[in-house]
Design a protein around this motif. Structure first.
Motif, PDB file in Angstrom:
ATOM      1  N   VAL A  88       0.952  -1.751  -0.176  1.00  0.00           N
ATOM      2  CA  VAL A  88       0.292   0.198  -0.110  1.00  0.00           C
ATOM      3  C   VAL A  88       0.801   1.279   0.072  1.00  0.00           C
ATOM      4  N   GLY A  89       1.429   1.673  -0.838  1.00  0.00           N
ATOM      5  CA  GLY A  89       2.458   2.753  -1.310  1.00  0.00           C
ATOM      6  C   GLY A  89       3.841   2.325  -1.090  1.00  0.00           C
ATOM      7  N   SER A  90       5.361   2.439  -1.636  1.00  0.00           N
ATOM      8  CA  SER A  90       6.497   1.607  -0.901  1.00  0.00           C
ATOM      9  C   SER A  90       6.847   1.827   0.751  1.00  0.00           C
ATOM     10  N   ASP A  91       5.219   3.251   0.830  1.00  0.00           N
ATOM     11  CA  ASP A  91       6.482   3.590   2.661  1.00  0.00           C
ATOM     12  C   ASP A  91       5.491   1.689   3.817  1.00  0.00           C
ATOM     13  N   ASP A  92       4.668   1.416   2.271  1.00  0.00           N
ATOM     14  CA  ASP A  92       4.024  -0.134   3.209  1.00  0.00           C
ATOM     15  C   ASP A  92       4.774  -0.790   2.530  1.00  0.00           C
ATOM     16  N   VAL A  93       5.654  -0.734   1.513  1.00  0.00           N
ATOM     17  CA  VAL A  93       6.425  -1.679   1.273  1.00  0.00           C
ATOM     18  C   VAL A  93       8.067  -2.111   2.118  1.00  0.00           C
ATOM     19  N   LEU A  94       8.468  -1.010   1.689  1.00  0.00           N
ATOM     20  CA  LEU A  94       9.577   0.069   3.108  1.00  0.00           C
ATOM     21  C   LEU A  94       9.635  -0.841   4.293  1.00  0.00           C
ATOM     22  N   ALA A  95       8.462  -0.463   5.176  1.00  0.00           N
ATOM     23  CA  ALA A  95       8.057  -1.260   6.776  1.00  0.00           C
ATOM     24  C   ALA A  95       8.045  -2.636   6.479  1.00  0.00           C
ATOM     25  N   THR A 114      18.072  12.055   3.986  1.00  0.00           N
ATOM     26  CA  THR A 114      17.080  11.234   4.219  1.00  0.00           C
ATOM     27  C   THR A 114      15.916  10.769   4.290  1.00  0.00           C
ATOM     28  N   TYR A 115      15.728  10.187   3.753  1.00  0.00           N
ATOM     29  CA  TYR A 115      14.016  10.034   3.731  1.00  0.00           C
ATOM     30  C   TYR A 115      13.819   9.736   5.309  1.00  0.00           C
ATOM     31  N   SER A 116      12.628  10.676   5.868  1.00  0.00           N
ATOM     32  CA  SER A 116      13.195  10.457   7.655  1.00  0.00           C
ATOM     33  C   SER A 116      12.359   9.372   7.896  1.00  0.00           C
ATOM     34  N   PHE A 117      11.361   8.775   7.673  1.00  0.00           N
ATOM     35  CA  PHE A 117      10.724   7.760   7.626  1.00  0.00           C
ATOM     36  C   PHE A 117      11.501   5.975   8.128  1.00  0.00           C
ATOM     37  N   TYR A 118      12.715   6.531   7.562  1.00  0.00           N
ATOM     38  CA  TYR A 118      13.647   5.335   8.249  1.00  0.00           C
ATOM     39  C   TYR A 118      13.774   4.820   9.015  1.00  0.00           C
ATOM     40  N   GLU A 119      13.491   6.475   9.400  1.00  0.00           N
ATOM     41  CA  GLU A 119      14.298   6.334  11.547  1.00  0.00           C
ATOM     42  C   GLU A 119      13.208   6.230  11.774  1.00  0.00           C
ATOM     43  N   GLU A 188      14.371   3.447  -5.210  1.00  0.00           N
ATOM     44  CA  GLU A 188      13.647   4.335  -5.737  1.00  0.00           C
ATOM     45  C   GLU A 188      12.634   5.102  -6.359  1.00  0.00           C
ATOM     46  N   ALA A 189      12.371   6.070  -5.991  1.00  0.00           N
ATOM     47  CA  ALA A 189      10.624   6.503  -5.357  1.00  0.00           C
ATOM     48  C   ALA A 189      10.945   7.161  -6.972  1.00  0.00           C
ATOM     49  N   TYR A 190      12.295   7.940  -7.141  1.00  0.00           N
ATOM     50  CA  TYR A 190      12.405   8.916  -8.258  1.00  0.00           C
ATOM     51  C   TYR A 190      12.932   8.719  -9.390  1.00  0.00           C
ATOM     52  N   VAL A 191      13.538   7.291  -9.190  1.00  0.00           N
ATOM     53  CA  VAL A 191      14.468   6.986 -10.973  1.00  0.00           C
ATOM     54  C   VAL A 191      13.968   7.578 -11.613  1.00  0.00           C
ATOM     55  N   GLN A 212      10.169   0.428  -5.298  1.00  0.00           N
ATOM     56  CA  GLN A 212      10.007   1.933  -6.178  1.00  0.00           C
ATOM     57  C   GLN A 212       8.273   2.000  -5.955  1.00  0.00           C
ATOM     58  N   THR A 213       7.704   3.060  -6.687  1.00  0.00           N
ATOM     59  CA  THR A 213       6.400   3.082  -6.026  1.00  0.00           C
ATOM     60  C   THR A 213       5.596   4.004  -7.371  1.00  0.00           C
ATOM     61  N   PHE A 214       4.512   3.916  -7.417  1.00  0.00           N
ATOM     62  CA  PHE A 214       2.757   4.651  -8.731  1.00  0.00           C
ATOM     63  C   PHE A 214       2.948   6.035  -8.443  1.00  0.00           C
ATOM     64  N   SER A 215       3.608   6.475  -6.656  1.00  0.00           N
ATOM     65  CA  SER A 215       2.829   7.625  -6.360  1.00  0.00           C
ATOM     66  C   SER A 215       3.970   8.880  -7.573  1.00  0.00           C
ATOM     67  N   LYS A 216       4.766   8.659  -7.462  1.00  0.00           N
ATOM     68  CA  LYS A 216       5.498   9.672  -7.979  1.00  0.00           C
ATOM     69  C   LYS A 216       5.218  10.156  -9.997  1.00  0.00           C
ATOM     70  N   ARG A 224      -2.226   4.334  -3.785  1.00  0.00           N
ATOM     71  CA  ARG A 224      -0.818   3.782  -2.910  1.00  0.00           C
ATOM     72  C   ARG A 224      -0.731   2.629  -3.337  1.00  0.00           C
ATOM     73  N   ILE A 225       0.082   2.110  -4.574  1.00  0.00           N
ATOM     74  CA  ILE A 225       0.885   1.248  -5.222  1.00  0.00           C
ATOM     75  C   ILE A 225       2.212   1.340  -4.712  1.00  0.00           C
ATOM     76  N   GLY A 226       2.555   0.463  -4.022  1.00  0.00           N
ATOM     77  CA  GLY A 226       4.420   0.703  -4.100  1.00  0.00           C
ATOM     78  C   GLY A 226       4.742  -1.272  -4.377  1.00  0.00           C
TER      79      GLY A 226
HETATM   80  C1  PLP Z   1       7.658   9.692  -1.841  1.00  0.00           C
HETATM   81  C2  PLP Z   1       8.488   8.523  -0.771  1.00  0.00           C
HETATM   82  C3  PLP Z   1       8.162   7.517  -0.857  1.00  0.00           C
HETATM   83  C4  PLP Z   1       7.029   6.370  -0.638  1.00  0.00           C
HETATM   84  O1  PLP Z   1       6.013   7.027  -1.738  1.00  0.00           O
HETATM   85  P1  PLP Z   1       4.245   6.073  -1.357  1.00  0.00           P
HETATM   86  O2  PLP Z   1       3.271   6.887  -1.181  1.00  0.00           O
HETATM   87  O3  PLP Z   1       4.356   5.403   0.015  1.00  0.00           O
HETATM   88  O4  PLP Z   1       4.399   5.202  -2.035  1.00  0.00           O
HETATM   89  C5  PLP Z   1       9.257   6.634  -0.573  1.00  0.00           C
HETATM   90  N1  PLP Z   1      10.474   7.219  -0.200  1.00  0.00           N
HETATM   91  C6  PLP Z   1      10.937   8.212  -1.284  1.00  0.00           C
HETATM   92  C7  PLP Z   1      12.252   7.944  -1.052  1.00  0.00           C
HETATM   93  C8  PLP Z   1      10.024   8.969  -1.051  1.00  0.00           C
HETATM   94  O5  PLP Z   1      10.123  10.467  -1.494  1.00  0.00           O
END
Ligand code: PLP
Length: 358
Positions: A88-95, A114-119, A188-191, A212-216, A224-226
């Motif tokens: 459900v988004g790459s956030d879910d995949v990363l988690a 870096t992406y502050s969600f990691y910590e 690779e959210a922005y690749v 990777q993600t469908f969001s960007k 919400r697809i990653g």
């Molecule tokens: C936007 C972003 C994500 C998460 O995007 P989702 O909408 O959850 O797919 C993940 N990593 C980075 C670096 C981002 O900028």
């Protein structure tokens, strides 16, 4: 609340997402969404769902097979459905990847900026971390990632956020080879906006996971697809964790609509190209206005003004209904992260900045 009760509650400091203001008529350049609509095939996919709402009576395919198969066809490269994990988004995949792979007493390495969600995930899952500072130009210092030191894992956003800087594939490959003892996650959210992807390496490097993600680049942040791409053993391990948590993560509309956008490569290439052109123009225009910035390969620019305070510019833009992102971290508070919008939105931004910076 009773102390004994309070003591039983897990306390975390959450990630703060960018604002999603309710107002109309705003120019929204604060969360790196795509300013263009998703591929036209989405309309048919939605119509198909509308025509038979009774389909929603049933649970969706728990493996997200339609979406994974579409991804495998899209990438080719000898990849099969079971090289893909969807979430459900790459956030879910990363988690899920953190939960699955970062299960050791050794620290997980990532940059200080870096992406502050990691910590946040590391904190939530009790994972030890080691943050290595980016250099003064916000570049990753390669030696930190190539040292022969036992690690619990490595995470590299490539291109990095919020700096926008990209590393070559060769570097990621060296990192994965230098650390066969742990999983290397490449976000690779922005690749698609100008970075180099490592996807072609996943069957060669058994410890590499690409996310990777469908969001960007695919304009579907709202759906919400990653997904993650890795060798089938890594993906199986993630699936086992997911089935132990929620077996039906990908709902039916997400599976159908996600598969539909992958069919339209031409539309995808055109929108990405428009954003890249607007970004290159933005580099000239922002420089004229007195900003400096790392050389972005993404759909945003991380810019600092030569004399005016970032928070001041942020607030003044907001008064003019233009939203950008400002972070309060020690090394980044002088910067604004500006998402690339349509040419018209960007013109509005430059005129507003012209007035604010007078
Ligand atoms: C936007 C972003 C994500 C998460 O995007 P989702 O909408 O959850 O797919 C993940 N990593 C980075 C670096 C981002 O900028």
């Amino acid at each position: 609340m009773k102390k004994s009760l309070a003591k039983k509650i897990r306390r975390v400091i959450p990630y703060t997402p960018g604002e999603q203001p309710k107002k109309d008529n705003i120019i929204k350049l604060n969360t790196n969404e795509n300013p263009y609509p998703p591929a036209p095939g989405v309309v048919d996919a939605i119509a198909g769902l509308e025509a038979s709402p009774a389909k929603l009576r049933l649970y969706p395919n728990p493996d997200a097979t339609p979406l994974k198969s579409a991804l495998a066809r899209h990438f080719g490269m000898g990849l099969v459905k079971d090289n893909f994990f969807t979430g459900v988004g790459s956030d879910d995949v990363l988690a899920m990847a953190f939960l699955t792979f970062f299960n050791s007493d050794n620290p997980v390495l990532f940059p200080d900026i870096t992406y502050s969600f990691y910590e946040v995930w590391a904190d939530l899952f009790d994972i030890k971390v080691k943050r290595k500072p980016l250099d003064e130009n916000f570049r990753i210092d390669h030696k930190h990632y190539l040292k022969k030191k036992k690690l619990g894992g490595i995470v590299i956003a490539n291109p990095n956020a919020p700096t926008g800087l990209a590393e070559p594939v060769e570097f990621i490959k060296e990192v994965a080879l230098a650390h066969p003892e742990c999983v290397v996650i490449v976000d690779e959210a922005y690749v698609d906006f100008g970075g180099e992807s490592c996807v072609a390496l996943v069957n060669e490097l058994p410890n590499l996971l690409v996310v990777q993600t469908f969001s960007k680049s695919r304009s579907l942040a709202g759906l919400r697809i990653g997904y993650a791409i890795g060798n089938t053993e890594l993906i199986k391990a993630m699936e086992d964790v997911r089935y132990s948590y929620n077996s039906y993560t990908m709902n039916l509309p997400a599976q159908a609509i996600g598969a539909a956008v992958l069919d339209d490569n031409r539309y995808f290439a055109e929108t990405v190209e428009k954003i890249v052109e607007t970004r290159e123009d933005a580099k000239r225009r922002l420089a004229e206005l007195g900003f400096t910035f790392p050389d972005s390969k993404t759909n945003f620019i991380f810019a600092k003004h030569k004399s005016k305070d970032a928070e001041y510019i942020f607030e003044e833009l907001k008064k003019k209904n233009i939203y950008v992102r400002h972070f309060n971290g020690e090394r980044v508070r002088d910067y604004l992260r500006i998402t690339i919008g349509t040419p018209d939105q960007m013109e509005a931004l430059y005129s507003a900045l012209g007035l604010i910076l007078r």
